[in-house]
Scaffold this motif. Structure first.
Motif, PDB file in Angstrom:
ATOM      1  N   THR A 191     -28.749 -13.953   7.903  1.00  0.00           N
ATOM      2  CA  THR A 191     -29.697 -14.176   6.818  1.00  0.00           C
ATOM      3  C   THR A 191     -30.097 -15.648   6.789  1.00  0.00           C
ATOM      4  N   ASP A 192     -30.866 -16.018   5.765  1.00  0.00           N
ATOM      5  CA  ASP A 192     -31.185 -17.401   5.501  1.00  0.00           C
ATOM      6  C   ASP A 192     -31.007 -17.635   4.009  1.00  0.00           C
ATOM      7  N   TRP A 193     -31.385 -18.819   3.524  1.00  0.00           N
ATOM      8  CA  TRP A 193     -31.146 -19.117   2.119  1.00  0.00           C
ATOM      9  C   TRP A 193     -31.896 -18.140   1.205  1.00  0.00           C
ATOM     10  N   ALA A 194     -33.151 -17.839   1.518  1.00  0.00           N
ATOM     11  CA  ALA A 194     -33.914 -16.905   0.685  1.00  0.00           C
ATOM     12  C   ALA A 194     -33.249 -15.533   0.676  1.00  0.00           C
ATOM     13  N   GLY A 195     -32.752 -15.111   1.837  1.00  0.00           N
ATOM     14  CA  GLY A 195     -32.076 -13.825   1.896  1.00  0.00           C
ATOM     15  C   GLY A 195     -30.805 -13.818   1.061  1.00  0.00           C
ATOM     16  N   PHE A 196     -30.057 -14.920   1.117  1.00  0.00           N
ATOM     17  CA  PHE A 196     -28.846 -14.997   0.300  1.00  0.00           C
ATOM     18  C   PHE A 196     -29.179 -14.962  -1.186  1.00  0.00           C
ATOM     19  N   VAL A 197     -30.204 -15.712  -1.614  1.00  0.00           N
ATOM     20  CA  VAL A 197     -30.586 -15.731  -3.024  1.00  0.00           C
ATOM     21  C   VAL A 197     -30.957 -14.325  -3.495  1.00  0.00           C
ATOM     22  N   SER A 198     -31.696 -13.609  -2.666  1.00  0.00           N
ATOM     23  CA  SER A 198     -32.080 -12.240  -3.021  1.00  0.00           C
ATOM     24  C   SER A 198     -30.856 -11.337  -3.157  1.00  0.00           C
ATOM     25  N   ALA A 199     -29.934 -11.450  -2.194  1.00  0.00           N
ATOM     26  CA  ALA A 199     -28.715 -10.627  -2.242  1.00  0.00           C
ATOM     27  C   ALA A 199     -27.850 -10.994  -3.439  1.00  0.00           C
ATOM     28  N   ALA A 200     -27.794 -12.293  -3.766  1.00  0.00           N
ATOM     29  CA  ALA A 200     -26.991 -12.736  -4.913  1.00  0.00           C
ATOM     30  C   ALA A 200     -27.574 -12.223  -6.226  1.00  0.00           C
ATOM     31  N   HIS A 201     -28.914 -12.226  -6.348  1.00  0.00           N
ATOM     32  CA  HIS A 201     -29.538 -11.685  -7.555  1.00  0.00           C
ATOM     33  C   HIS A 201     -29.177 -10.213  -7.727  1.00  0.00           C
ATOM     34  N   HIS A 202     -29.221  -9.487  -6.637  1.00  0.00           N
ATOM     35  CA  HIS A 202     -28.879  -8.069  -6.694  1.00  0.00           C
ATOM     36  C   HIS A 202     -27.421  -7.880  -7.116  1.00  0.00           C
ATOM     37  N   TRP A 203     -26.548  -8.684  -6.560  1.00  0.00           N
ATOM     38  CA  TRP A 203     -25.129  -8.569  -6.908  1.00  0.00           C
ATOM     39  C   TRP A 203     -24.909  -8.886  -8.388  1.00  0.00           C
ATOM     40  N   LEU A 204     -25.602  -9.888  -8.914  1.00  0.00           N
ATOM     41  CA  LEU A 204     -25.438 -10.285 -10.316  1.00  0.00           C
ATOM     42  C   LEU A 204     -25.853  -9.170 -11.268  1.00  0.00           C
ATOM     43  N   THR A 205     -26.892  -8.437 -10.902  1.00  0.00           N
ATOM     44  CA  THR A 205     -27.335  -7.350 -11.793  1.00  0.00           C
ATOM     45  C   THR A 205     -26.328  -6.210 -11.832  1.00  0.00           C
ATOM     46  N   GLU A 206     -25.519  -6.101 -10.785  1.00  0.00           N
ATOM     47  CA  GLU A 206     -24.548  -5.005 -10.731  1.00  0.00           C
ATOM     48  C   GLU A 206     -23.151  -5.432 -11.158  1.00  0.00           C
ATOM     49  N   LEU A 227     -25.414 -21.713  -8.525  1.00  0.00           N
ATOM     50  CA  LEU A 227     -25.606 -21.965  -7.107  1.00  0.00           C
ATOM     51  C   LEU A 227     -27.005 -21.563  -6.651  1.00  0.00           C
ATOM     52  N   ILE A 228     -27.446 -20.369  -6.977  1.00  0.00           N
ATOM     53  CA  ILE A 228     -28.736 -19.909  -6.467  1.00  0.00           C
ATOM     54  C   ILE A 228     -29.898 -20.607  -7.169  1.00  0.00           C
ATOM     55  N   ASN A 229     -29.650 -21.239  -8.318  1.00  0.00           N
ATOM     56  CA  ASN A 229     -30.684 -22.014  -9.002  1.00  0.00           C
ATOM     57  C   ASN A 229     -30.716 -23.467  -8.541  1.00  0.00           C
ATOM     58  N   SER A 230     -29.731 -23.861  -7.736  1.00  0.00           N
ATOM     59  CA  SER A 230     -29.612 -25.257  -7.330  1.00  0.00           C
ATOM     60  C   SER A 230     -30.606 -25.600  -6.235  1.00  0.00           C
ATOM     61  N   ALA A 231     -31.234 -26.763  -6.392  1.00  0.00           N
ATOM     62  CA  ALA A 231     -32.216 -27.188  -5.402  1.00  0.00           C
ATOM     63  C   ALA A 231     -31.562 -27.662  -4.110  1.00  0.00           C
ATOM     64  N   ASP A 232     -30.304 -28.114  -4.191  1.00  0.00           N
ATOM     65  CA  ASP A 232     -29.630 -28.644  -2.992  1.00  0.00           C
ATOM     66  C   ASP A 232     -28.441 -27.791  -2.566  1.00  0.00           C
ATOM     67  N   ARG A 233     -28.409 -26.519  -3.024  1.00  0.00           N
ATOM     68  CA  ARG A 233     -27.337 -25.581  -2.668  1.00  0.00           C
ATOM     69  C   ARG A 233     -25.963 -26.108  -3.101  1.00  0.00           C
ATOM     70  N   MET A 234     -25.963 -26.889  -4.181  1.00  0.00           N
ATOM     71  CA  MET A 234     -24.724 -27.471  -4.723  1.00  0.00           C
ATOM     72  C   MET A 234     -23.938 -28.210  -3.642  1.00  0.00           C
ATOM     73  N   GLN A 235     -24.670 -28.971  -2.823  1.00  0.00           N
ATOM     74  CA  GLN A 235     -24.063 -29.662  -1.694  1.00  0.00           C
ATOM     75  C   GLN A 235     -22.926 -30.581  -2.115  1.00  0.00           C
ATOM     76  N   GLN A 236     -23.063 -31.213  -3.278  1.00  0.00           N
ATOM     77  CA  GLN A 236     -22.045 -32.156  -3.735  1.00  0.00           C
ATOM     78  C   GLN A 236     -21.277 -31.646  -4.944  1.00  0.00           C
TER      79      GLN A 236
END
Length: 490
Positions: free
Chosen positions: A388-403, A416-425
């Motif tokens: 996957t890529d970052w967009a794919g992960f964000v989509s999968a994470a949204h789905h997981w959160l709803t369930e 994490l999925i709302n973070s602009a820098d992927r919570m790098q720090q």
């Protein structure tokens, strides 16, 4: 215990915080042998207080009986003065060791007169442990002398022993006689100067254990007044001795006649697998990499395996930042004592604090360009390994959160999925394996990161992508540890 005195040519000499066994490290020419000879000279002059034996690094001759040596050894201080000269070649050191073994036999038999000696003999309790040090020969009592036999039970002349076998028998005889003659009336001091000479690393390690075993056999009252000092460059011998709680380590500096010893058992237990295999490591040129935590250790172990030998590092675990600092300092001293061109590395988490980190001697230190090593799971390369890529992960994470409303990690995952820098720090430890699971993989997260890291070996370019694995690792570490030297053009 401290040993401090003033010498007419060396000034103040001090051995501080001594343990029963004390390892002296230091570069060639630092003065380790000079220090031991000075201690020997001083203690021999104080024979009412000390009983001292100095074993020189020059141990010539054959392990045979020599009438001239027997006669000379009868003269007070002859043997010690010869050895202190550090040139025992013309006087046959090993003939003196033969004399010492015969004296050890006499001392042992005298002790048997006052105890229940059933099942005990000089052969069983003293000569067999020496034979156990050796792979191809054994030493036995033979009339009025000692004889050697090979695995076929054939007699072997002492002059035909290999240099390593001859060295080992001679050293073991010296050690045995020293401990068999130790008493609680004086302070007993054994000075071993480079006992590893001519010995295979496995033999060096076995000799270290032999030394510890003889120390263990002493009565408690004698143990309390017995000290061993070992000057060595041998990493195998250092590890064999230093993992024992009775051992301390000190470093001899060029401009000082004082050594302060400190217990290094905790540090050595962590680096012993590195130092304990000197031949393979010398051939493979693996460098030590001190890492902060078991997670980092597993990632780098996976990376090394997946690289098929291209990542040439040996991960050494530190459990905390403080312990990592201790290991860095310890390894700097130890490596400089053993190798001419020492090199080692240390990699720390950023923990939200960016910036370069200065080396500790020969230990080059790096800092991750992310909070901790699990943050690398969110890099482009790791997500790609999870198909996957970052967009794919964000989509999968949204789905997981709803369930999974009400799950304990929903807040962190949403951040994490709302973070602009992927919570790098920022810390994502609680959701690292959840990230892998959300993407439908049952791989451990450490395996994902390690495999992705191995795939970056020798990259000709470091991507400009802010979320590349090499950027999260940090350019200095990427350059040195993974061999990625160039930066891609703008």
């Amino acid at each position: 215990m401290d040993f401090t005195f003033t010498h007419y040519s060396h000034g103040l000499v001090s051995l501080v915080n001594c343990s029963p066994v004390n390892l002296i490290l230091g570069r060639n020419g630092a003065g380790k042998s000079t220090l031991l000879r000075t201690v020997d000279e001083f203690m021999n002059a104080q024979s009412a207080i000390y009983r001292v034996t100095y074993v020189t690094p020059e141990r010539s001759g054959s392990f045979v009986r020599d009438g001239n040596i027997d006669t000379n050894m009868g003269s007070a201080n002859w043997g010690s003065s010869v050895r202190r000269s550090n040139q025992a070649g013309g006087t046959s050191f090993k003939a003196m060791s033969h004399y010492a073994l015969r004296n050890a036999e006499t001392a042992y038999l005298r002790k048997l007169q006052n105890i229940d000696a059933r099942g005990m003999s000089f052969q069983t309790n003293c000569l067999n442990p020496i034979s156990n040090l050796l792979s191809n020969i054994s030493i036995e009592q033979g009339g009025s002398d000692f004889i050697f036999k090979n695995l076929k039970d054939e007699r072997v002349d002492a002059i035909n022993l290999s240099s390593g076998e001859s060295e080992t028998v001679s050293l073991a005889a010296e050690v045995l006689y020293f401990f068999s003659s130790a008493t609680s009336d004086v302070t007993n001091v054994l000075l071993l100067d480079e006992p590893d000479v001519h010995q295979h690393p496995d033999l060096q390690a076995r000799f270290g254990q032999y030394l510890l075993d003889r120390l263990s056999e002493l009565p408690n009252a004698v143990k309390e007044k017995t000290y061993v000092f070992v000057a060595t460059h041998s990493n195998a011998l250092v590890c064999a001795l230093a993992v024992d709680d009775r051992t301390s380590i000190g470093n001899k500096e060029f401009d000082s006649s004082s050594i302060t010893f400190a217990s290094a058992s905790d540090e050595v237990k962590k680096v012993a697998p590195f130092f304990g295999h000197p031949l393979s490591l010398s051939l493979n040129r693996d460098a030590m990499l001190i890492v902060e935590g078991e997670d980092d250790e597993r990632v780098w172990q996976q990376a090394a395996r997946s690289s098929q030998g291209k990542i040439r590092i040996f991960p050494v675990l530190a459990q905390s930042v403080n312990q990592q600092h201790d290991l860095e300092s310890f390894c700097d001293k130890m490596l400089r004592s053993i190798y001419d061109k020492p090199v080692a590395y240390s990699l720390r988490d950023a923990d939200g604090r960016l910036g370069d980190i200065e080396p500790v001697g020969c230990v080059q230190r790096f800092k991750l360009n992310c909070y901790a090593i699990e943050n690398m799971l969110l890099t482009s390369e790791c997500l790609q390994r999870l198909n996957t890529d970052w967009a794919g992960f964000v989509s999968a994470a949204h789905h997981w959160l709803t369930e999974n409303i009400g799950h304990k990690d929903t807040t962190l995952l949403q951040e994490l999925i709302n973070s602009a820098d992927r919570m790098q720090q920022k810390k994502i430890k609680n959701v690292r394996q959840l990230i892998v699971g959300i993407l439908g993989s049952n791989k451990p997260w450490e395996a994902v990161v390690g495999q992705a890291m191995a795939a970056q070996i020798g990259k000709a370019e470091i991507p400009k992508d802010q979320f590349s694995l090499l950027n999260f690792l940090g350019r200095p570490a990427a350059n040195i540890l993974l061999g990625c030297y160039q930066e891609s053009p703008a």
